[in-house]
Write a protein that holds these residues in place. Sequence first.
Motif, mmCIF file in Angstrom:
data_model
loop_
_atom_site.group_PDB
_atom_site.id
_atom_site.type_symbol
_atom_site.label_atom_id
_atom_site.label_comp_id
_atom_site.label_asym_id
_atom_site.label_seq_id
_atom_site.Cartn_x
_atom_site.Cartn_y
_atom_site.Cartn_z
ATOM 1 N N GLU A 81 0.834 -1.206 0.000
ATOM 2 C CA GLU A 81 0.000 0.000 0.000
ATOM 3 C C GLU A 81 0.866 1.252 0.000
ATOM 4 N N PHE A 82 1.983 1.222 0.730
ATOM 5 C CA PHE A 82 2.885 2.370 0.757
ATOM 6 C C PHE A 82 3.448 2.643 -0.642
ATOM 7 N N SER A 83 3.834 1.590 -1.351
ATOM 8 C CA SER A 83 4.371 1.759 -2.697
ATOM 9 C C SER A 83 3.335 2.363 -3.632
ATOM 10 N N ARG A 84 2.088 1.891 -3.523
ATOM 11 C CA ARG A 84 1.032 2.374 -4.414
ATOM 12 C C ARG A 84 0.688 3.836 -4.136
ATOM 13 N N THR A 85 0.831 4.269 -2.900
ATOM 14 C CA THR A 85 0.440 5.637 -2.558
ATOM 15 C C THR A 85 1.605 6.617 -2.522
ATOM 16 N N HIS A 86 2.844 6.124 -2.675
ATOM 17 C CA HIS A 86 4.009 7.011 -2.655
ATOM 18 C C HIS A 86 4.931 6.819 -3.854
ATOM 19 N N GLY A 87 4.688 5.785 -4.651
ATOM 20 C CA GLY A 87 5.574 5.504 -5.774
ATOM 21 C C GLY A 87 5.436 6.510 -6.894
ATOM 22 N N GLY A 88 6.410 6.473 -7.810
ATOM 23 C CA GLY A 88 6.419 7.436 -8.897
ATOM 24 C C GLY A 88 6.434 6.838 -10.279
ATOM 25 N N THR A 89 6.303 5.505 -10.389
ATOM 26 C CA THR A 89 6.333 4.854 -11.693
ATOM 27 C C THR A 89 5.131 3.929 -11.859
ATOM 28 N N ALA A 90 4.964 3.445 -13.073
ATOM 29 C CA ALA A 90 3.858 2.527 -13.368
ATOM 30 C C ALA A 90 3.935 1.277 -12.501
ATOM 31 N N ALA A 91 5.140 0.741 -12.330
ATOM 32 C CA ALA A 91 5.303 -0.482 -11.545
ATOM 33 C C ALA A 91 4.879 -0.288 -10.091
ATOM 34 N N ASP A 92 4.985 0.952 -9.593
ATOM 35 C CA ASP A 92 4.636 1.221 -8.202
ATOM 36 C C ASP A 92 3.126 1.260 -7.978
ATOM 37 N N VAL A 93 2.387 1.842 -8.922
ATOM 38 C CA VAL A 93 0.962 2.111 -8.678
ATOM 39 C C VAL A 93 0.023 1.177 -9.431
ATOM 40 N N MET A 94 0.533 0.380 -10.353
ATOM 41 C CA MET A 94 -0.337 -0.426 -11.219
ATOM 42 C C MET A 94 -1.105 -1.483 -10.437
ATOM 43 N N THR A 95 -2.258 -1.842 -10.971
ATOM 44 C CA THR A 95 -3.059 -2.932 -10.447
ATOM 45 C C THR A 95 -2.580 -4.236 -11.068
ATOM 46 N N THR A 96 -2.280 -5.212 -10.246
ATOM 47 C CA THR A 96 -1.733 -6.474 -10.756
ATOM 48 C C THR A 96 -2.733 -7.628 -10.713
ATOM 49 N N SER A 97 -3.795 -7.490 -9.925
ATOM 50 C CA SER A 97 -4.813 -8.557 -9.876
ATOM 51 C C SER A 97 -5.822 -8.285 -10.983
ATOM 52 N N LEU A 98 -5.490 -8.748 -12.185
ATOM 53 C CA LEU A 98 -6.265 -8.412 -13.372
ATOM 54 C C LEU A 98 -7.196 -9.543 -13.791
ATOM 55 N N VAL A 99 -8.301 -9.155 -14.403
ATOM 56 C CA VAL A 99 -9.140 -10.100 -15.131
ATOM 57 C C VAL A 99 -8.622 -10.121 -16.559
#
Length: 229
Positions: A81-99
Motif C-alpha cells: 500500500e505504501f508503494s502504491r500511494t508514494h511511488g512514482g512509476t507505473a510499476a509502483d501504482v499499477m493494479t496487478t490482480s487483473l481479469v
Amino acid sequence: MRARDLMTRDPVTIPPTMPLPVIARTLAENGFSGAPVVDAEGRLLGMVTESDLIRRIASAADSPRSWLRDFFTPAGRQAAEFSRTHGGTAADVMTTSLVTAEEDTPIETIAKAMEERGIRRVPVVRDGRLAGIVSRADLIRALLVPAETLAADAPDERIRRLVMDAMRQQPWVDAFFVFPDVRDGVVSFHGYCRNEEVRRALRVLAEGIPGVKGVQLMVEKPPLPVIAP
C-alpha cells in the motif's frame, strides 16, 4: 463471437518504469482511462488506470493510520500500500490482480466479468504476452455490427481498425462517444459530436484511410456537455 473478433490489436502500452506524469499525459492525449503495463518482451505485468493515479494523489489527504489497524494488517500488505500511494512509476501504482481473457474467450464471459468487477477493459493474452484488449466500447459495437463483419480478415474490419487507430492519435476526438462502423468501404460515425469542426475533421480523417469509399456522419449533438469518464 470471441475476444479475437473484437479486441484492439497492438494497443497503447506503458513500460513499468514510466513516470506518473508521463502516464497521465499519455492517457489524456489518447483519450484512455487506462492502459496495460508490459515488459520489454510484451509480457503483461499489470494495468494503470485513472483510479490508480487519483489514489496516488488523494493519499496525501489520508488520515494517519491507527496503531491498532497496523497491528492487524500484515507487513507485506502495508508495504504494498505504501508503494502504491508514494511511488512514482507505473510499476509502483499499477493494479496487478487483473481479469484477463484469451483469444477464444466468448464475449459473454468478458461482459459478465466487466459487470461483476466494475472494470472498463479486459486484456487479452497469448502465452502470457499481451495480444490485445477488449473495452466496453468494443462490446457495445458487437450489439450494432453483424458478427461476420467483425471477422479479423474482413476488408471492412481492416478499415475500421485503421480508423480507430487514427482516432486514438487525435486529442480532439471524443473517443468515448464516437463509434465508427464500416460497410462496403463506407465509414459511418455514430454517437455524439461536440461541434461542426469535429464533424469535419472526422470526415477528413476517414477519407485519408486507404480503401475508404465514402463517409457518413450520423453523429448528434450531445444533450448535455460531454465529459469523458
